[in-house]
Scaffold this motif. Structure first.
Motif, short mmCIF file in Angstrom:
data_model
loop_
_atom_site.label_atom_id
_atom_site.label_comp_id
_atom_site.label_asym_id
_atom_site.label_seq_id
_atom_site.Cartn_x
_atom_site.Cartn_y
_atom_site.Cartn_z
N ARG A 210 29.48 176.80 8.69
CA ARG A 210 28.11 177.55 8.47
C ARG A 210 27.82 177.95 9.73
N ILE A 211 26.93 179.74 9.51
CA ILE A 211 26.54 179.68 11.06
C ILE A 211 24.81 179.33 10.55
N VAL A 212 24.76 178.30 12.00
CA VAL A 212 23.29 177.56 12.29
C VAL A 212 23.17 177.95 13.71
N VAL A 213 22.01 177.90 13.61
CA VAL A 213 21.03 178.69 14.81
C VAL A 213 20.51 177.61 15.68
N VAL A 560 23.41 180.09 18.74
CA VAL A 560 24.21 180.56 17.38
C VAL A 560 25.76 179.73 17.56
N GLN A 561 26.15 178.98 16.17
CA GLN A 561 27.06 177.84 16.14
C GLN A 561 27.94 178.19 15.31
N ALA A 562 28.79 177.68 14.93
CA ALA A 562 30.34 178.22 13.63
C ALA A 562 30.04 176.48 13.63
N VAL A 563 29.23 175.51 12.28
CA VAL A 563 29.71 174.23 12.26
C VAL A 563 30.20 173.91 10.86
N HIS A 564 31.54 173.11 10.70
CA HIS A 564 32.11 172.67 9.83
C HIS A 564 31.77 172.20 9.30
N ILE A 565 31.47 172.42 7.15
CA ILE A 565 30.75 172.05 6.77
C ILE A 565 30.90 170.04 7.03
#
Length: 583
Positions: A210-213, A560-565
């Motif tokens: 997920r891209i989480v800001v 802006v982060q790419a976070v593994h589920i």
């Protein structure tokens, strides 16, 4: 941003052209000084920085370092660029603005900042925290369906206050403001080119990520926090700083392509695609030669790839060396400073010394009083002062009786007459009173030596020159607490030789750029930072821009982060991409 089309061949030509135009940069002792002396070589560098027809990495005089590609304020639309090219073009921080004056986008950000500022003031008393976590935005492939969530999605990093806590929720029951913040973040991602990268790499469609800001509101960034750092906790791709400024201000100082820290890389949790793109970009970047600085236009945005730079709040206040750090014997060579110092020392003595404490002529000389000032204290007296001293004196009463009985000689009559004259205040010298026939013990009473402090205070009461000294003492205190001396002042005033001034500034006039702070590994050494030229050190830059005092250094920061589920709460990690409820 205007459509941008760069192929590999054109990019290589541009890099070659930049290398041909590049000149050697200074690596001397002055690199870390905000007021370095500019020799012919650095003067050439200044012209290169501000020349509008030089390499694109230099910027223009109207928008210093605005963008290495002179990009406009709209999203990159040419998606023929591959992800590595897109990321490479973001290696140098981008400086944009949020909309134009009067635009919907700018007015929206102004209203958000105003609202949050008022909320913080109303909910916090006394010491107000520096930064608040406002919430997190989980980006949907259908970007307009992305929703702002409360800040309890993740554990909030140390040093950040939860701005959505139950008792002090800055956005409670204000869905309109939550939507405005979401729209402001999305507009920022578009203007920075980050949304183009996410679309090109299809990271928004990866079902396992997920891209989480994360969104933080800096109520007021302290000016003293000057240290290189990364904002990442190991998974950050991009960072944006949206400033709440209505005038030009200094943005962060930064190093592009700093040395690789293996321990940090081992602890990163980046999306594999982004990590591979990073490797490809860094392999083509040159080693840093400068500590650069951004000039932020009103309501500006500074956007960068967190893993490609170290950045710091600007070292902007010490344009010279603090007065308190210059040896006193050096400062005293300046006549004006010496007067202020003497005034400060003497007035403090007058205020604080015991009444019966005595001072000799030599004592006051060593303190630095001028000869005429010492003469006044030891050898002059006014008729008002004599009346104050003699009105209850038995010997004086006897002399007045002689005058009244007409048995006093002419000298005594003249003495009594000048003492009792209340029509004006006149000053009389000790030698004159001796000529009137006063006895030695009477002279000694009027002119004691050594002189007690109570007598000094009497003589200074209403004295115009002493009032001037009290003002000089105030100037001295202000000067010592707030003042700075530029290197050229020390040299032109002939207080120090050029070598001495260089050594002094090299020793004291440095921000702590010898290390960086990383959340993943703690403090790391940056030994090469001391050899890098600082753009802030260039005198022409300081002449071109001197930041005025601003009430608050206030801005949004978005991570802006790419976070593994596997790292996300179940609700957010849901494999569906339906919009989440605003909470």
């Amino acid at each position: 941003m205007r459509a941008l089309k760069i192929n590999n061949q054109a990019r290589k030509k541009e890099q070659d052209k930049t290398r041909e135009n590049k000149i050697p940069l200074r690596n001397d002792l002055e690199n870390d000084s905000d007021v370095m002396e500019v020799d012919e070589q650095s003067d050439t560098l200044s012209k290169e920085i501000f020349s509008s027809n030089k390499g694109k990495e230099r910027g223009t005089e109207e928008g210093i370092f605005e963008n290495r590609n002179n990009l406009e304020n709209s999203s990159i639309t040419n998606l023929q660029l591959n992800p590595v090219q897109l990321l490479s073009e973001m290696a140098e921080p981008r400086i944009n603005t949020i909309g134009t004056e009067g635009s919907l986008e700018r007015n929206r950000q102004i209203e958000i900042m105003k609202y949050l500022n008022e909320q913080v003031i109303s909910k916090y008393f006394g010491s107000i925290p520096e930064v608040f976590r406002i919430g997190s935005l989980v980006l949907s492939p259908e970007i307009e369906k992305s929703q702002l969530r409360s800040s309890n999605m993740f554990s909030i990093p140390a040093g950040i206050t939860n701005g959505r806590s139950f008792d002090k929720d800055l956005l409670r029951n204000n869905d309109e403001m939550k939507n405005n913040i979401r729209d402001n973040v999305l507009e920022t991602l578009k203007r920075s080119g980050q949304l183009d990268y996410l679309n090109t790499t299809k990271l928004l469609n990866d079902k396992d990520w997920r891209i989480v800001v994360d969104i933080d509101f800096y109520y007021d960034r302290p000016k003293g926090k000057v240290v290189f750092h990364k904002d990442t906790v190991g998974r950050t791709m991009f960072v944006n700083l949206n400033f709440n400024n209505d005038i030009d201000i200094l943005g962060p100082e930064y190093i592009v392509n700093p040395p690789i820290i293996p321990d940090h890389i081992n602890k990163r949790r980046l999306h594999p695609t982004f990590e591979q793109n990073l490797k490809d970009v860094t392999s083509g970047l040159e080693e840093p030669t400068e500590i650069k600085v951004a000039i932020v236009k009103p309501f500006g945005i500074v956007s960068f790839v967190d893993e490609l730079i170290h950045h710091s709040s600007p070292y902007r206040d010490h344009r010279g060396i603090p007065i308190s750090l210059v040896p006193m014997e050096i400062l005293l060579r300046n006549s004006e400073f010496r007067k202020m110092k003497v005034a400060n020392d003497f007035t403090n003595l007058v205020v604080n010394a015991l009444p019966n404490k005595t001072f000799s002529n030599n004592d006051l000389q060593q303190m630095g009083l001028e000869p005429h000032q010492i003469h006044y204290l030891f050898n002059s007296i006014t008729n008002f002062q004599m009346r104050s001293l003699l009105h209850n004196n038995e010997e004086y009463k006897r002399l007045k009786g002689l005058v009244e009985n007409s048995t006093a000689d002419a000298g005594v009559r003249q003495f009594i007459g000048l003492v009792e004259d209340t029509s004006n205040i006149s000053i009389y010298e000790k030698e004159y009173l001796k000529e009137l026939g006063l006895f030695p013990d009477q002279i000694n009473f009027l002119f004691p030596n050594p002189i007690p402090m109570e007598r000094i205070r009497l003589k200074l009461n209403g004295n115009v020159e002493y009032e001037q000294m009290t003002q000089q003492a105030k100037q001295y205190e202000q000067f010592m607490s707030n003042g700075f001396l530029r290197k050229e002042q020390l040299i032109t005033e002939k207080l120090m030789s050029e070598d001495e001034a260089n050594a002094l500034f090299d020793k004291y006039n440095k921000p702590d750029f010898s290390k960086a702070k990383l959340a993943t590994v703690g403090d790391i050494a940056l030994p090469q930072a001391g050899t890098l030229t600082r753009q802030m050190s260039n005198r022409n830059l300081l002449a071109a821009f001197k930041e005025p005092r601003i009430e608050k250094r206030q801005f949004f920061r978005t991570w802006v982060q790419a976070v593994h589920i596997s790292e996300l709460p179940a609700l957010v990690a849901d494999t569906g991409f339906s919009p989440f409820n605003v909470v």
